[in-house]
Enzyme design. Structure first.
Site, PDB file in Angstrom:
ATOM      1  N   ASN A 113       0.724  -1.271  -0.001  1.00 19.51           N
ATOM      2  CA  ASN A 113      -0.174   0.185  -0.116  1.00 19.51           C
ATOM      3  C   ASN A 113       0.784   1.407  -0.078  1.00 19.51           C
ATOM      4  O   ASN A 113       0.636   2.261   0.844  1.00 19.51           O
ATOM      5  CB  ASN A 113      -1.289  -0.203   1.193  1.00 19.51           C
ATOM      6  CG  ASN A 113      -2.225   0.777   0.980  1.00 19.51           C
ATOM      7  OD1 ASN A 113      -2.436   1.354  -0.153  1.00 19.51           O
ATOM      8  ND2 ASN A 113      -3.075   1.078   1.967  1.00 19.51           N
ATOM      9  N   HIS A 135      -9.062   3.395   8.294  1.00 18.76           N
ATOM     10  CA  HIS A 135      -9.538   2.193   7.802  1.00 18.76           C
ATOM     11  C   HIS A 135     -10.839   1.755   8.618  1.00 18.76           C
ATOM     12  O   HIS A 135     -11.569   1.083   7.960  1.00 18.76           O
ATOM     13  CB  HIS A 135      -8.343   0.991   8.419  1.00 18.76           C
ATOM     14  CG  HIS A 135      -7.441   0.785   7.545  1.00 18.76           C
ATOM     15  ND1 HIS A 135      -6.310   1.714   7.682  1.00 18.76           N
ATOM     16  CD2 HIS A 135      -7.049  -0.101   6.494  1.00 18.76           C
ATOM     17  CE1 HIS A 135      -5.409   1.293   6.781  1.00 18.76           C
ATOM     18  NE2 HIS A 135      -5.838   0.261   5.985  1.00 18.76           N
TER      19      HIS A 135
END
Length: 464
Positions: free
Chosen positions: A315, A351
């Protein structure tokens, strides 16, 4: 017509229909990029913006139906903030606050105890884009001497139009799963500047197909092996009845296979960006680079024995965004560990709001802290330095890699199982071995330094 067909395909693949829609949407990016290259590369910017916006909105409607209005609202609000508030700290703080609260409210009202593909998934990507846009517009009003090289590269010298912001927000190569890129990069794409042959579409078909091939291979690995390592197995009596070593090895293999879900999506999406030209990254050592949108370093991910290496390979664009817009902008605190903790806290709530995210990222911080101390010990100890360069290193590497893979999966248990009752049950079944292992290493480190590092070198380090 499309819905029954998708149901049939999802049943035959054994995958949920939303997952099939997502993969198809990422793959649709390739014909979109080809259409852009063949027919729109030399068209006016307005036409290109309309094309990118319409494709992205169509993908949003295909995946999330009427819920696409969430992204539309946030894009329009962000544009109005740029226009009405200008290059001010107030505009940046307002953008950050509004976009973050909207995302967190989405998490709160749509939360379940399972991993669902819903409108909040692309929205977390969009949130970073829009907040980054406010930072870049603010930086455009500063003197160049006040900006870092990466800030200069991304700074916006004029306010973008609504059409530009929409094209940037809904660009089909990055709308659903990323990668992150700046509006300045998007403007260069639309202007035809991101190419290895000026005035013509880039020679990026082969690099794009290589990433597609690699991503498709990762997708196949995930599709074939993931049914053998489902999240639900952790909650069964059969898992609890297995011996301790089996439960640990299951965590290792489950995490390794499960991460291919993310790897495959990111690498395939990167291929779309490369094909369009957005992935062009200039020339290094006489070779054209296509890694501007790379979100994965797959070789590093597969071979590194270090937890920091996994983080550096995974990521990438999101981590770079957090480093640029959170960690480095907290420099005024004068405290790196505090900046690091704050950045990880931001990543945690970005998240979602489940307790598993908080445990995962706090565990990550602790593991990285211990690993850095261990690396410093190896560097400072003549004995350990010799071992690291001795013929025994291949054996050491295998042991280190096993520990790395096992305890890389350990925090992911909380990350993927979300809720307290689920992850606590799994950690209890393995006697909290990850917590115990790193706590013991952390507490042992001062004594290991005393035993393995010569007294003179310890004194030199203290003086430094």
């Amino acid at each position: 017509m499309a819905a029954p067909l998708l149901e049939t395909v999802s049943e035959s693949l054994g995958s949920p229909e939303p997952a099939v829609r997502l993969i198809l949407s990422i793959l649709i990016g390739y014909p979109c990029a080809l259409l852009y290259r063949r027919l729109l590369f030399h068209q006016p910017a307005t036409v290109i913006h309309l094309f990118h916006r319409s494709r992205g909105l169509a993908l949003a409607a295909f995946n999330f139906g009427s819920q696409l209005y969430h992204s539309v609202v946030c894009v329009l609000v962000q544009f109005l903030m740029l226009r009405l508030m200008g290059r001010t700290v107030t505009a940046v703080l307002s953008s950050f606050t509004f976009q973050m609260i909207y995302l967190l409210a989405g998490y709160y009202y749509t939360a379940t105890e399972e991993y669902d593909i819903k409108w909040t998934m692309p929205h977390c990507v969009l949130m970073l884009k829009l907040v980054g846009l406010s930072f870049d517009y603010y930086d455009g009003g500063k003197e160049p001497s006040q900006l870092s090289p990466e800030q200069k590269k991304a700074a916006l010298l004029s306010v973008p139009s609504l059409l530009e912001v929409c094209g940037f927000s809904y660009f089909y190569g990055g709308f659903l799963v990323g990668p992150q890129f700046t509006l300045r990069s998007y403007q260069r794409l639309v202007a035809g500047e991101l190419t290895d042959c000026p005035g013509k579409p880039p020679n990026s078909v082969v690099p794009a197909m290589k990433r597609f091939g690699l991503g498709f291979l990762c997708l196949l690995i995930y599709a074939i092996f993931s049914p053998y390592y489902p999240d639900s197995y952790y909650q069964t009596a059969e898992y609890e009845a297995q011996p301790f070593w089996y439960r640990c090895v299951f965590i290792l293999l489950w995490a390794k296979i499960g991460l291919y879900k993310y790897v495959s999506c990111w690498v395939i999406a990167e291929g779309v960006c490369i094909l369009s030209g957005l992935g062009y990254n200039g020339v290094v050592d006489g070779k054209h680079q296509w890694d501007a949108c790379a979100n994965m370093k797959v070789w590093l991910f597969e071979t590194t024995p270090l937890f920091s290496g996994t983080i550096a390979s995974f990521n990438i664009n999101t981590n770079a965004w957090v480093a640029r817009h959170v960690f480095k902008r907290l420099k005024f605190l004068g405290n790196k560990p505090l900046s690091h903790v704050t950045s990880l806290f931001f990543l945690t709530i970005w998240h979602g709001l489940h307790s598993g995210y908080f445990l995962c990222f706090s565990m990550e911080f602790f593991i990285i802290t211990v690993e850095r101390q261990a690396q410093a010990l190896v560097r400072d100890s003549p004995l350990l330095t010799r071992l690291a360069s001795s013929p025994l290193y291949p054996f050491i590497y295998v042991v280190q890699q096993f520990i790395h893979w096992l305890f890389m999966g350990y925090p992911l248990v909380a990350f993927c199982l979300f809720t307290y009752d689920k992850w606590l049950k799994v950690y209890s079944s393995v006697y909290f071995c990850g917590h115990v292992f790193f706590l013991v290493v952390y507490l042992s480190m001062p004594y290991l330094r005393k035993a393995l590092v010569p007294k003179k070198e310890r004194k030199d380090k203290k003086q430094e």
